[in-house]
Design an enzyme around this catalytic site. Structure first.
Site: not given
Ligand SMILES: Cc1ncc(COP(=O)(O)O)c(C=O)c1O
Length: 467
Positions: A154, A257, A285
């Site tokens: 994700y 990521d 986060k």
């Molecule tokens: C690995 C990863 N990338 C991107 C995102 C997206 O981040 P945001 O919720 O701040 O848009 C998340 C959100 O859970 C994530 O776990």
């Protein structure tokens, strides 16, 4: 949420009067009654009042040890006074100028210092924006169009990320040797989806065949270093190293990521933990302890397509609140042993859970990192998202729902790991989590023995609720 009544361990009934009222009120103006599909749990939707340290309270005053921590950002604890005081001090000087403040510069310097390999970075407001911009930078730098992403990973809610994310039914992902582009929800143009190639995690041979076939048009691979949205499934030994070598061979950029793993697995995130130097990375986060701070960054040569050749901006990019939160949180991560405390707390909880599970003879193992781990009910070590289907996730979900009713809140979806924060080390949190787990396991097994279905709150499958 309520579990099946058990003859041995009665399920405490949570008071939900005010939350139910709020749900019916909220549904009139917010689709699903929430601001995110992932929080829309029907009549079990939780409306929060406050949090402190590792604990949260809902509108009805029910108290929970928080193992979700907002899907990971709260690395220190809710309402951490060190961070909040600094943010408050800074925000009194005005929050939004669309001009640059010193905290923004300090925050990016801290990212460079902590990671040791990021040379330039820019702030965004969310992880979604960070991954979107990283993909664009990769396309601009290489002059190629396609991005490879792994099934079950994700990367946020932009159109380029919502491909082959987390279906419940693995057949939707297509043939294992030739996965299909599965869009998550409607509204994603086919032309956009066609620029994303789904791949299988931990399968280097798949990547090699793909690169040999289409490498000339592939700008980057984006990878969550562990499957943070599928119980933290880990890379097999050598997988990241092999992927790094392969991307270099084909002139393809590697984007880590680190939205979930960054400043959590280690000060330098998963890149440090696994000993990999990617080309680009995304953070969010943990970098802001819950404030909306996020960033993308990487090698100076790659990032130097900004500002002249690539668009990036945002009224709130680097706003005072986020920048101040990032400065203070990253300083704490740099200057204290917070990450060691978090890791140790995770290991203590795992030890307790192990003591509960071992006598039952149930097959299980932990996945992920102690600061962010899953419990998989299976003998087989999962190596990719498709393996999740072969675990006893119904049992997990029943335990998680039972835990919530007893005062500890993991996500009621086995795909989401348990998150640890520094404040969980305080008091008797570890013991309480283990006791609550034990009682919930007993109740779930008892219900199963009596043929009781494990009830699941409407929409509680966080990752499939949006589907
Ligand atoms: C690995 C990863 N990338 C991107 C995102 C997206 O981040 P945001 O919720 O701040 O848009 C998340 C959100 O859970 C994530 O776990």
């Amino acid at each position: 949420m309520a579990t099946e009544p058990s003859s041995t361990t009665p399920v405490p009934a949570l008071n939900r009067t005010r939350q139910l009222e709020m749900y019916h009120r909220a549904r009139k103006t917010l689709p699903g009654g929430t601001n995110s599909n992932f929080r829309a749990w029907g009549e079990d939707t939780i409306y929060v009042d406050r949090g402190k340290g590792g604990t949260i309270w809902d509108l009805d005053g029910n108290e929970y040890i928080d193992l979700r921590l907002g899907y990971g950002p709260v690395i220190l604890g809710h309402n951490d006074e060190r961070v909040d005081d600094y943010v408050n001090e800074q925000m009194r000087r005005g929050v939004s100028f669309s001009l640059t403040s010193e905290d923004e510069v300090r925050a990016m310097e801290l990212i460079c210092e902590l990671t040791g390999w990021v040379e330039m970075a820019r702030m965004t407001v969310s992880g979604t924006e960070a991954t979107m911009h990283a993909m664009r930078i990769a396309r601009a730098y290489t002059g190629r169009n396609k991005i490879v992403k792994f099934e079950g990973q994700y990367h946020g809610v932009h159109d380029y990320a919502l491909i082959s994310v987390t279906p419940d039914d693995m057949s939707e992902l297509g043939d294992a040797d030739n996965p299909v582009r599965l869009t998550w929800g409607r509204g994603i143009p086919e032309q956009v989806a066609d620029t994303i190639i789904p791949a299988r995690y931990n399968n280097i041979e798949f990547l090699r065949r793909l690169f040999e076939r289409e490498g000339d048009d592939i700008a980057a691979i984006i990878v969550e270093p562990v499957l943070g949205n599928a119980q933290g499934i880990m890379p097999e030994p050598g997988f990241h190293q092999a992927m790094r070598a392969l991307t270099e061979e084909f002139g393809i950029l590697l984007i880590f990521d680190e939205v979930k793993t960054g400043f959590r697995f280690a000060r330098g995130g998963a890149a440090e933990y696994f000993g990999i130097t990617p080309d680009l990375a995304t953070y969010a986060k943990a970098m802001g302890n819950g404030y909306p701070a996020a960033a993308f960054g990487g090698r100076a040569e790659v990032m130097s397509v900004l500002p002249d050749k690539v668009s990036h901006g945002g009224t709130y990019a680097g706003n005072r609140v986020a920048a101040a939160a990032a400065v203070k949180t990253l300083e704490i991560i740099r200057d204290t042993d917070a990450l060691d405390t978090i890791r140790t707390t995770g290991l203590r909880i795992q030890d307790g859970v192990r003591e509960v599970l071992n006598p039952t003879g149930l097959p299980y193992h932990f996945t992920g990192h102690p600061s962010m781990f899953g419990i998989m009910f299976t003998d087989d070590v999962a190596s990719e998202y498709r393996d999740w289907a072969n675990t006893d996730h119904d049992l997990y979900d029943a335990i998680a729902i039972g835990m919530q009713a007893r005062g500890a809140m993991p996500e009621p979806d086995s795909r989401e790991p348990w998150f640890m924060c520094e404040a969980h080390a305080e008091g008797d949190v570890v013991d309480r989590v283990v006791t609550i787990f034990a009682e919930s396991l007993d109740a779930a097994l008892e219900a199963r023995a009596h043929g009781g279905a494990h009830p699941k709150p409407e929409g509680a499958m966080s990752k499939s609720a949006a589907g």
